[in-house]
Design a protein around this motif. Structure first.
Motif, PDB file in Angstrom:
ATOM      1  N   ALA A  61       0.841  -1.195   0.000  1.00  0.00           N
ATOM      2  CA  ALA A  61       0.000   0.000   0.000  1.00  0.00           C
ATOM      3  C   ALA A  61       0.866   1.231   0.000  1.00  0.00           C
ATOM      4  N   HIS A  62       1.896   1.207  -0.823  1.00  0.00           N
ATOM      5  CA  HIS A  62       2.864   2.287  -0.790  1.00  0.00           C
ATOM      6  C   HIS A  62       2.462   3.419  -1.718  1.00  0.00           C
ATOM      7  N   GLY A  63       3.430   4.226  -2.044  1.00  0.00           N
ATOM      8  CA  GLY A  63       3.183   5.514  -2.678  1.00  0.00           C
ATOM      9  C   GLY A  63       2.813   5.510  -4.129  1.00  0.00           C
ATOM     10  N   HIS A  64       3.672   5.996  -5.002  1.00  0.00           N
ATOM     11  CA  HIS A  64       3.215   6.327  -6.331  1.00  0.00           C
ATOM     12  C   HIS A  64       4.352   6.300  -7.314  1.00  0.00           C
ATOM     13  N   HIS A  88       7.722   4.765  -8.283  1.00  0.00           N
ATOM     14  CA  HIS A  88       8.850   5.472  -8.870  1.00  0.00           C
ATOM     15  C   HIS A  88       9.836   4.522  -9.515  1.00  0.00           C
ATOM     16  N   GLY A  89       9.608   3.276  -9.360  1.00  0.00           N
ATOM     17  CA  GLY A  89      10.524   2.327  -9.967  1.00  0.00           C
ATOM     18  C   GLY A  89      11.572   1.781  -9.035  1.00  0.00           C
ATOM     19  N   HIS A  90      11.479   2.085  -7.758  1.00  0.00           N
ATOM     20  CA  HIS A  90      12.451   1.558  -6.804  1.00  0.00           C
ATOM     21  C   HIS A  90      11.796   0.483  -5.975  1.00  0.00           C
ATOM     22  N   ASP A  91      12.645  -0.386  -5.455  1.00  0.00           N
ATOM     23  CA  ASP A  91      12.108  -1.484  -4.680  1.00  0.00           C
ATOM     24  C   ASP A  91      11.932  -1.104  -3.234  1.00  0.00           C
ATOM     25  N   SER A 627       3.621  10.333   0.455  1.00  0.00           N
ATOM     26  CA  SER A 627       4.106   9.027   0.002  1.00  0.00           C
ATOM     27  C   SER A 627       5.342   8.623   0.787  1.00  0.00           C
ATOM     28  N   ALA A 628       5.528   7.323   0.964  1.00  0.00           N
ATOM     29  CA  ALA A 628       6.712   6.812   1.660  1.00  0.00           C
ATOM     30  C   ALA A 628       7.760   6.305   0.677  1.00  0.00           C
ATOM     31  N   HIS A 629       7.593   6.611  -0.599  1.00  0.00           N
ATOM     32  CA  HIS A 629       8.490   6.079  -1.619  1.00  0.00           C
ATOM     33  C   HIS A 629       9.869   6.728  -1.540  1.00  0.00           C
ATOM     34  N   PRO A 630      10.947   6.006  -1.887  1.00  0.00           N
ATOM     35  CA  PRO A 630      12.297   6.572  -1.819  1.00  0.00           C
ATOM     36  C   PRO A 630      12.478   7.863  -2.620  1.00  0.00           C
ATOM     37  N   ALA A 632      10.101   9.994  -3.424  1.00  0.00           N
ATOM     38  CA  ALA A 632       9.332  11.018  -2.718  1.00  0.00           C
ATOM     39  C   ALA A 632      10.110  11.503  -1.501  1.00  0.00           C
ATOM     40  N   LYS A 633      10.756  10.558  -0.831  1.00  0.00           N
ATOM     41  CA  LYS A 633      11.551  10.918   0.342  1.00  0.00           C
ATOM     42  C   LYS A 633      12.723  11.819  -0.053  1.00  0.00           C
ATOM     43  N   ALA A 634      13.286  11.581  -1.241  1.00  0.00           N
ATOM     44  CA  ALA A 634      14.400  12.417  -1.700  1.00  0.00           C
ATOM     45  C   ALA A 634      13.953  13.869  -1.850  1.00  0.00           C
TER      46      ALA A 634
END
Length: 912
Positions: A61-64, A88-91, A627-630, A632-634
């Motif tokens: 149920a992660h981000g985008h 975003h394409g990251h694992d 979002s918690a995606h890497p 997004a975090k950047a």
């Protein structure tokens, strides 16, 4: 993002058709079928971008996604309850499978007609490494089946395969695969492996005695004793053999067996056990004293000749005590070994009245063995010293109290307290506290590494600063430190070609020399040589041609090199990989997490005319914070680093493959790739900036608020600090070709390759494409593949040597690769290559010394140019020389201290 999470999702997508490995010991190989009752994470078609694989799961149920997840045109398949937006394409997410990747079947025309099917040996018969024992049973079972004409083992693909020749008209491929798996499961269930630690071995000859005796037992398929690591490994039929019978047989020979304790290279009883370690040197000293006393009595005529003879006889009995015991055991088994040759030579000299020569022979022989045993023990102790870094007790929090508990009794999930200055007793995850840990024992890193809640810590590392509370994740026997010690201790069993050559030669030479020693004096007598002289020359031949130095020439070098590598933070799993590594002339690198740091950073912000950087970045961070995606975090971290106020976002809507929409205040905000704005007029300056940043290797995000384009953000990974210097060092060390294999787009890959100094970049590549690329490169150069050991597992397996990064944090890396860099430090790679070359050179030197000295002494003995005493001195001297030459490798160290990886500064992007 933790290494475990990263490795889990990437590795999960590579289990070919759900084929799961059975644990060594014989459980069946089974297919796993996903269904409603399946609780673990499911691997669907992966999104592959920038070399990273995202595995979606039922709980995902992660981000985008900003539209970069499908760079290769791969469709995304969602699970039944997959509720996430886009990627975003990251694992992220996932669990690590600590099993070797099973390669898919392959086909080729068979040499003798028909077709040939290649099946991965590990997938067909887990735990098997050669074509002996269990494989022979599998071969016989398959060849008895209708339509199969031949079964054999192939290694020309860079890994072991079961090659099955069959007639397509009689058996289908699907039936053949099912049959092979079923048969392999049956063989694996009945024929098992077992390993013991051997106590009491004082020489390589003792190892041969045990190996020969055990191999003759009913139900034993193969038996191998590694003298250097003191291990007995057997393959056996559990229906015909009981393990206590093996222990009883070995005990009858005067040696002891015990199951090795996890994480210990040596016996947990007094090292070596038995009489040998206690009496070896005392008996040698007594033998030398008696030898000297006899010489003085005879030389100065202090007593009748009989007294000198008795003293020499007692010297022979003392010096030859263990040699005589070993020769009796060998003769009882109808075999001839080095000890038998030495005892026969000494007795022959005594019968002819040359008591001094006989005593001198056994004195020097036993002295040489004692010194050799002590020298090999030094190498074993250097490995055992790794395991002794682990504390014996842990401070466990139970309720409001902290109690000391033996590490073996601590359970998973318990909380342990690690005070400043203490060694971490067990592997775990930090729950409370921040500190720096000295991880040199595990990774070889020279500087302490900062650790905070959520980070992994490893048994044997030192807490430098503040108290920590750690949740135990692995039992004492399962810790990284224990596994490293076990793998290093067992490395000698994985023999290289020089080791195998020396063993074969030794086994062939001994009986030939003994036969020659019988024939040679007969020929001399027939040609007129006096009987006494003929027999003495035959005794000299026995001494000269005895392959003592040959027997120990390679084990001493292998054990020392592997121990030295482990202390430097490099795990080399066997002598075979040590030799293969020395011949590497090409290296293929994964990009993400290998040449780059593996964590995206915000590198570029381009604001449209009339827009401030604060407005652009603040708006983007407001919606990305949802979002918690890497990636997004950047963006969020970039805004925080610039101390930009971030407005609150709400109402997130994810558009898969394109980007996200949300609201900041009453304004609609869109952040994503240009695909998110398809069909709309994007300002020319925005598209130009997107093109420029993508040409520089950055992943771009266009930001629009209330219909107004605010600008473009560029996010990318960064190069590892020192990556270029490492590549340069590899080229200076003899590497002829360096290639990067990446899942990223070709433009980004070429940019990174140029910055690092690689010869070539191949992209975009799926995992299967990387395997093909490695095989193509291997046709012209012996190739090593360097990756993280998880998503690159098939490519690591396809290479002559697979090198995994960051093995301390990855179970899969420890299991998959042949060589493991325990830290995420590429600087360990040149060290490993240089050590392998040194070790191989030492092995060659030892073989030349052993064979050269024997050859010279044989010629001298045949021509009567040397006396027995002279031959003994030179013979034993060559044995000690090869041992101590091998032990020199224990002192080998990296040229420069390793440093922890640092993000490169400046514009050095590496998207994804």
């Amino acid at each position: 993002m933790s290494e475990q999470k990263k490795s889990g999702s990437r590795f999960g997508s590579l289990n070919i058709k759900g084929l799961k490995e059975a644990p060594a010991g014989g459980n069946a190989v089974q297919r796993h079928v996903h269904g409603p009752g399946c609780n673990h994470e499911h691997s669907h078609d992966p999104d592959e971008v920038d070399g990273k694989t995202h595995v979606h799961t039922a709980a995902c149920a992660h981000g985008h996604d900003h539209g970069h997840a499908h760079a290769h045109g791969e469709p995304h398949v969602h699970g039944a309850s997959c509720s996430h937006g886009h990627d975003h394409g990251h694992d992220h997410h996932g669990h690590a499978h600590s099993q070797r990747v099973i390669r898919p079947p392959a086909h080729r025309p068979a040499e003798g007609g028909g077709s040939a099917l290649q099946l991965d040996l590990e997938g067909t018969l887990p735990g098997e490494t050669d074509d002996q024992g269990r494989f022979a049973r599998l071969e016989a079972a398959l060849e008895s089946q209708h339509g199969i004409t031949d079964v054999h083992l192939r290694r020309d693909a860079g890994h072991a395969e079961v090659c099955i020749h069959y007639q397509p008209s009689l058996v289908s491929v699907s039936k053949l695969v099912t049959l092979a798996q079923k048969t392999g499961a049956q063989v694996a269930a009945r024929y098992l492996h077992h390993t013991w630690f051997v106590r009491g071995m004082d020489s390589a000859d003792a190892a041969q005695v045990i190996e020969h005796a055990v191999s003759k037992m009913k139900g034993v398929l193969t038996a191998s004793v590694a003298y250097a690591s003191e291990r007995l490994v057997i393959e056996y039929d559990k229906e015909e053999l009981k393990l206590p019978d093996v222990e009883a047989r070995v005990k009858s020979l005067g040696y002891g067996l015990e199951v090795p304790m996890a994480g210990h290279a040596c016996s947990h009883h007094a090292h070596g056990g038995g009489l040998a370690p206690l009496l070896e040197l005392p008996l040698v000293v007594i033998s030398g004293v008696l030898l000297a006393a006899g010489f003085v009595v005879e030389h100065f005529a202090l007593a009748p000749q009989l007294v000198a003879t008795v003293l020499w006889a007692l010297s022979m009995a003392s010096g030859g005590f263990f040699a005589i015991r070993g020769s009796v055991q060998s003769i009882a088994q109808l075999r001839i070994d080095i000890e038998t040759m030495m005892v026969v030579a000494a007795l022959g000299a005594a019968v002819l009245g040359a008591w001094f020569e006989g005593a001198f022979l056994l004195f020097l022989f036993s002295a040489g063995h004692a010194l050799e045993h002590r020298a090999m023990e030094k190498a074993r102790r250097s490995i055992e010293a790794l395991g002794q870094l682990r504390p014996e007790v842990a401070r466990v929090r139970r309720g409001s109290e902290v109690v000391e508990v033996p590490v073996a009794d601590v359970k998973r999930g318990e909380r342990i307290v690690v005070r400043p200055g203490d060694r971490v007793p067990l592997d775990g995850v930090i729950l409370e506290g921040k500190s720096s840990l000295d991880q040199a024992a595990i990774t070889g890193e020279s500087m302490p590494v900062a650790r905070k809640p959520g980070d992994e810590v490893f048994s044997g590392t030192i807490n430098c600063e503040a108290a920590l509370e750690v949740e135990v994740t692995r039992l004492s026997s399962e810790s990284v430190l224990a596994r490293v010690v076990d793998m290093v201790a067992q490395a000698e069993a994985q023999k290289g070609k020089r080791q195998r050559f020396a063993q074969r030669l030794e086994r062939t030479v001994a009986p030939l020399v003994m036969a020659s020693a019988v024939v040679f004096p007969v020929v001399l007598v027939l040609t007129g040589t006096p009987m006494k002289e003929a027999v003495l020359r035959a005794v000299g031949l026995l001494v000269a041609a005895s392959p003592c130095a040959l027997a120990i020439s390679t084990p001493s070098a292998v054990l020392s090199a592997v121990a030295s590598a482990a202390r430097g933070g490099v795990l080399i799993k066997g002598g075979i990989y040590l030799e293969l590594l020395s011949g590497i002339r090409a290296i293929a690198f994964d990009k993400t997490g290998t040449l780059t740091v593996g964590r995206p950073r915000l590198l570029s912000t381009w604001a449209a005319p009339g827009v401030t950087r604060e407005e652009l970045l603040g708006t983007a961070a407001g919606v990305e914070a949802l979002s918690a995606h890497p990636l997004a975090k950047a963006v969020v971290d970039g805004a925080a680093a610039s101390r930009i106020a971030v407005p609150a976002g709400r109402d997130l809507e994810a558009i898969h493959g394109q980007g996200i929409r949300a609201k900041v205040g009453d304004d609609a905000v869109e952040v994503g790739s240009t695909a998110l704005f398809a069909g709309e007029a994007i300002p020319e300056e925005v598209t130009a900036e997107v093109a420029r940043l993508e040409a520089a290797g950055q992943t771009t995000m266009v930001v629009r608020r209330a219909g107004r384009y605010l600008g473009v953000l560029g996010v990318a990974d960064t190069l590892r600090g020192g990556a270029r210097q490492v590549v340069q060092a590899l080229k200076e060390g003899g590497i002829e070709r360096t290639v990067m294999l990446s899942g990223d787009n070709a433009l980004v890959a070429r940019s990174i390759a140029q910055q690092v100094g690689l010869d070539e970049a191949k992209a975009p590549l799926m995992p299967a494409d990387k395997v093909t690329a490695v095989k193509e490169l291997g046709r012209t150069h012996p190739v090593a593949m360097v990756g993280d050991g998880v998503n690159d597992a098939p490519a690591l397996a396809a290479a002559a040597v697979g090198v995994a990064m960051g093995g301390a944090g990855s179970d899969a890396a420890l299991e998959t690769a042949d060589v493991v860099l325990m830290s995420d430090d590429l600087a360990k790679l040149p060290f490993a290559l240089e050590l392998s070359k040194r070790a191989t050179a030492v092995m060659k030197q030892n073989l030349v010394i052993a064979l050269g000295v024997s050859a010279v002494l044989v010629v001298a003995a045949v021509l009567g140019l040397t006396r027995i005493s002279q031959a003994v001195v030179l013979h034993e001297g060559s044995t000690l020389l090869v041992v101590f030459n091998g032990l020199r490798l224990l002192a080998f160290r990296p040229k420069t201290p390793a440093s922890p990886p640092q993000p490169a500064t400046g514009p050095q992007p590496a998207a994804g």
